[in-house]
Design an enzyme around this catalytic site. Structure first.
Site, PDB file in Angstrom:
ATOM      1  N   THR A 102       0.853  -1.184   0.000  1.00  0.00           N
ATOM      2  CA  THR A 102       0.000   0.000   0.000  1.00  0.00           C
ATOM      3  C   THR A 102       0.889   1.235   0.000  1.00  0.00           C
ATOM      4  O   THR A 102       1.877   1.304   0.733  1.00  0.00           O
ATOM      5  CB  THR A 102      -0.950   0.015   1.212  1.00  0.00           C
ATOM      6  OG1 THR A 102      -1.793  -1.126   1.108  1.00  0.00           O
ATOM      7  CG2 THR A 102      -1.813   1.263   1.240  1.00  0.00           C
TER       8      THR A 102
ATOM      9  N   PHE B  45       1.184   5.156   0.750  1.00  0.00           N
ATOM     10  CA  PHE B  45       0.571   6.197   1.568  1.00  0.00           C
ATOM     11  C   PHE B  45       1.151   7.552   1.196  1.00  0.00           C
ATOM     12  O   PHE B  45       2.340   7.653   0.881  1.00  0.00           O
ATOM     13  CB  PHE B  45       0.886   5.964   3.052  1.00  0.00           C
ATOM     14  CG  PHE B  45       0.279   4.707   3.622  1.00  0.00           C
ATOM     15  CD1 PHE B  45      -0.889   4.761   4.360  1.00  0.00           C
ATOM     16  CD2 PHE B  45       0.883   3.468   3.425  1.00  0.00           C
ATOM     17  CE1 PHE B  45      -1.448   3.608   4.896  1.00  0.00           C
ATOM     18  CE2 PHE B  45       0.332   2.313   3.957  1.00  0.00           C
ATOM     19  CZ  PHE B  45      -0.843   2.385   4.689  1.00  0.00           C
TER      20      PHE B  45
END
Ligand code: PEP
Ligand code: MN
Length: 622
Positions: free
Chosen positions: A527, A529
Site C-alpha cells: 500500500t 501512503f
C-alpha cells in the site's frame, strides 16, 4: 530475575523492595517494558522467588535463565532503540553507516562523507586508532583523525563512529565522536568494556574473530552492567576454515540474536568478506535476514587506500547498493529513508508548542500506524482517527501536524475517497511511503482454526485474502472499518469463535494470537501512503510531483496535456480520474510525475500545463 511490579505500586512499596535488594548487594535496573514496570535484578539474592512474589506491589517474579541478564529478551521483551542524534538504530528504519576503513586526511574523509551522505548514509565511519595485524602498517591519525571526524560531523551533519582501542582514549572519544566501536580484537578486552560501560555514548560492539554468540552477549553484558545500555551488536564475520573470503559472515546470528536479545544488530559485510564484489550481495542478504543497520566501507580511491582498499566499495557502487536496500527493506517490514536526516531536522525544528503528531486511520496496529512509524520513526506521535475526513480536518485545523493517508494498494486499487479529499482540502503532499501488507488471521489464545465461525475485516482485506477465504465457505465475513478495529473488536467481544484479519503488529498490541500468517493471495501486496501537511517548510530538490487538474469538455483535451509530458520526457507514474465535486460528469485528473515540476528547467512545462488545463494545482513535491 525480573520483578514485574503492579503499575499502581506506591513509592514506599517500591523503596522497600529496592532497599532489600541493595542490602543484598544486587545490581538493579528499572525499566518500562511493553507497558509493564519491571525491575531487573543481577546478583544472588537471599530472598527466594516465592518471597518476592509475596511482597506488596509485586505481580510476578521470573528468573532469567541465561548467563547474560540485562542483554536478554527475558529482561526486556521490547526491541532497544539506540538514539544517535536524530538517528535511531533498531525499529522500522534501516540505518546505513558508511565511510573509509581509516581516516587518512581531511580531504579524503570529507570527500567520502559527502558521497556516502548523498547515497543514503546517515552515520559516517572512519578509524583513527587502527588495530592492525602488522606493526608496520598504517596505525591511524589518532587525535588528528578524531578532529577530522568532528569536522565531518560539523560540515555534513552526519554522526560519526570510530574505534576506541584503549581506556586512555575515553575522554577524546567523548569530546569528538558520537559512537564508539569496540573492534573484533577487543571484544573480550574486559577493562575496555568496563570503561565504555561507564561512558555516556552508544557503543558498536563487534563480534570477536572466534567468539560464540553467548560470549559476545556476555561482552555486551559487561557494558550494560556498567550502566551503558546503548549497545549495538555488530556481526563482522568469524574465522572458519574457508579461505575464499576474509572471514565467514554468520548471517544466522541475526535471527538467533533477535530471539535472545533486545539489542539492535548491525552487519559489516566489508570485514566479513574482505572482497569488494562480495560486499553488496551480503549486505542485501543481511537486510533480508532482519538486520537493523549496515556498516559499509567506502573509499573514493580504494587502490590508494591506506587500509582495506580491496574491500571498499566505490561511492557509485555504494549508491547502487542503497537503492537495492530501498527496494528490499519493505519486504521485511522495514524502510530505507533517503530523506532521513532532513526529515528529522524538520521535525526537531518544529516549535515546542506544535503538536508533533500524525493522524492515521484506524486504531493502533493499523497498517497506517505502521506507515507513520516507517515514515517518521518515533519522533512523531501517531494519533488514531475514525475517518479519512477526520484526518484531513485534523491537519487543516492544526490539531495534527501531519496526516498519513493510503492512496492505493497493489492488489485492490485506489482509495478513491482520499483522492476526493485531496481535491476538497487545500493541503500538501510532503512525502510518500510504501509498505508491504501482510495479513494474519488473528484470534484469542487457545482458539484453533476449526473453531472459527466468523471473520472480521474491512472489505479490501477480504478481497486481498479471497483465495484463502474461499476455502471456508461456511465462515461468515463481517465487514468493519479497519483491520486494527477488527482485531480490537474480536479482543473486546471475548468471542472464541471470531477471528480478525490484521497485521502481526496489531496482534502484538492487542496481545492476541496469530492462527495463520500471510494469508493474502498475492505476497506482492503493497500500500502506498501519502503524508499530508498544511504547508511545506523549506525548498528542497525533489524527484516527484503530484498535481490535479481538469480539462475542458472537448475532443483531445486530455491528450493535449499528456503531450506536454511527452514532449518534455516526463514520466507519468499515475493518472486517476475522479468526478468533480458538485459537477456531474466532469472530471478532475490526479497525476504523479517523476519530475520536479517547480524546478527552473521545467518552468515552460508549468506554463504549457496552465494553458492546456483548468484548475491546475500542485498537490505536493517530494
Ligand atoms: C574496522 O571496522 O575498521 C575494523 C577494524 O573492524 P574489525 O574490528 O571488525 O576488524
Ligand atoms: Mn577496515
Amino acid at each position: 530475575m525480573i520483578l514485574v511490579l503492579d503499575n499502581k505500586i506506591s513509592q514506599p512499596q517500591k523503596n522497600t523492595i529496592l532497599n532489600r535488594l541493595s542490602d543484598e548487594q544486587c545490581i538493579t535496573r528499572e525499566i518500562m517494558d511493553a507497558g509493564r514496570n519491571v525491575i531487573g535484578i543481577i546478583g544472588k539474592t537471599r530472598t527466594s522467588l516465592e518471597a518476592f512474589k509475596q511482597m506488596e506491589g509485586v505481580v510476578d517474579a521470573v528468573p532469567i535463565k541465561t548467563a547474560y541478564k540485562l542483554a536478554s529478551r527475558e529482561f526486556k521483551s521490547e526491541d532497544t532503540r539506540v538514539k544517535i542524534g536524530n538517528v535511531v538504530v533498531g525499529g522500522d528504519r534501516i540505518v546505513i553507516v558508511a565511510g573509509p576503513c581509516a581516516v587518512e586526511s581531511h580531504d579524503q574523509a570529507m570527500t567520502i562523507a559527502r558521497e556516502v551522505k548523498k547515497y543514503g548514509a546517515v552515520l559516517f565511519r572512519g578509524g583513527a586508532y587502527k588495530p592492525r595485524s602488522s606493526p608496520y602498517s598504517f596505525q591511524g591519525l589518532e587525535e588528528e583523525g578524531l578532529k577530522i571526524l568532528a569536522d565531518v560531523r560539523e560540515k555534513t551533519g552526519l554522526g560519526v563512529v570510530t574505534e576506541m582501542t584503549s581506556v586512555s582514549q575515553a575522554d577524546l572519544m567523548l569530546q569528538y565522536v558520537d559512537v564508539v566501536q569496540i573492534g573484533a580484537r577487543n571484544m573480550q578486552n574486559f577493562e575496555l568494556l568496563k570503561c565504555v560501560g561507564r561512558m555516556d555514548i552508544p557503543v558498536v560492539l563487534k563480534r570477536g574473530l572466534a567468539a560464540t554468540i553467548e560470549e559476545w552477549l556476555m561482552s555486551a553484558e559487561y557494558i550494560m552492567a556498567g550502566g551503558n545500555s546503548n549497545v549495538i551488536l555488530c556481526e563482522r564475520g568469524i574465522r572458519t576454515f574457508e579461505p575464499y573470503t576474509r572471514n565467514t559472515l554468520d548471517l544466522s546470528a541475526i535471527p538467533v540474536l533477535k530471539k535472545l536479545t533486545h539489542l539492535p544488530i548491525i552487519i559489516d559485510p566489508s570485514h566479513a568478506t574482505g572482497i569488494r564484489e562480495k560486499v553488496s550481495p551480503m549486505a542485501r542478504a543481511a537486510v533480508a535476514a532482519g538486520a537493523d543497520a549496515l556498516m559499509i566501507e567506502v573509499h573514493n580511491n580504494p587502490d590508494q587506500a591506506l587500509s582495506d582498499g580491496p574491500q571498499s566499495l566505490y561511492p557509485e557502487q555504494f549508491g547502487q547498493l542503497t537503492r537495492d536496500i530501498y527496494v528490499i527493506a519493505p519486504v521485511v517490514g522495514k524502510q530505507l529513508d533517503f530523506d532521513y536526516l532532513k526529515k528529522s531536522e524538520l521535525i526537531n525544528n518544529l516549535a515546542a508548542e506544535d503538536s508533533k503528531t500524525a493522524a492515521f486511520i484506524g486504531e493502533y496496529g493499523a497498517y497506517s500506524h505502521k506507515a507513520s512509524l516507517g515514515y517518521f520513526g518515533e519522533e512523531i506521535t501517531p494519533v488514531p482517527m475514525k475517518t479519512f475526513k477526520d484526518i484531513f480536518h485534523a491537519v487543516q485545523s492544526g490539531n495534527c501536524q501531519y496526516g498519513v493517508i493510503p492512496l492505493e494498494n497493489s492488489l485492490s486499487g485506489s482509495i478513491h475517497e482520499n483522492f476526493d479529499l485531496l481535491q476538497e482540502y487545500n493541503l500538501k503532499i510532503i512525502g510518500e511511503i510504501t509498505i508491504r501488507v501482510q495479513h494474519a488471521l488473528i484470534a484469542h489464545g487457545g482458539v484453533s482454526k476449526t473453531d472459527i465461525k466468523r471473520i472480521l475485516a474491512p472489505p479490501p482485506a477480504f478481497s486481498q485474502c479471497k483465495n484463502y477465504l474461499d476455502q471456508y465457505p461456511d465462515i461468515e465475513l463481517v465487514p468493519v472499518t479497519a483491520t486494527s478495529s477488527a482485531v480490537r473488536q474480536v479482543k473486546d467481544s471475548e468471542d472464541k469463535y471470531a477471528a480478525a484479519i490484521g497485521s502481526a503488529m496489531a496482534a502484538s498490541i492487542f496481545e492476541m494470537t496469530i492462527l495463520e500468517e500471510s494469508i493474502e493471495d498475492n505476497p506482492r501486496n503493497y500500500t502506498r501512503f501519502a503524508i499530508i501537511a498544511k504547508e511545506v517548510k523549506g525548498h528542497k530538490k525533489v524527484d516527484k510531483t503530484s498535481i490535479i487538474f481538469s480539462t475542458g469538455n472537448k475532443p483531445g483535451a486530455l491528450f493535449e496535456v499528456m503531450k506536454v509530458f511527452s514532449e518534455y520526457q516526463i514520466n507519468l507514474v499515475k493518472l486517476e480520474s475522479r468526478p468533480m465535486l458538485g459537477k456531474p460528469w466532469e472530471y478532475m485528473f490526479y497525476a504523479d510525475l517523476e519530475a520536479d515540476i517547480e524546478s527552473p528547467e521545467l518552468a515552460p512545462v508549468m506554463e504549457r500545463l496552465q494553458e492546456k488545463s483548468e484548475n491546475l494545482r500542485i498537490l505536493g513535491r517530494y
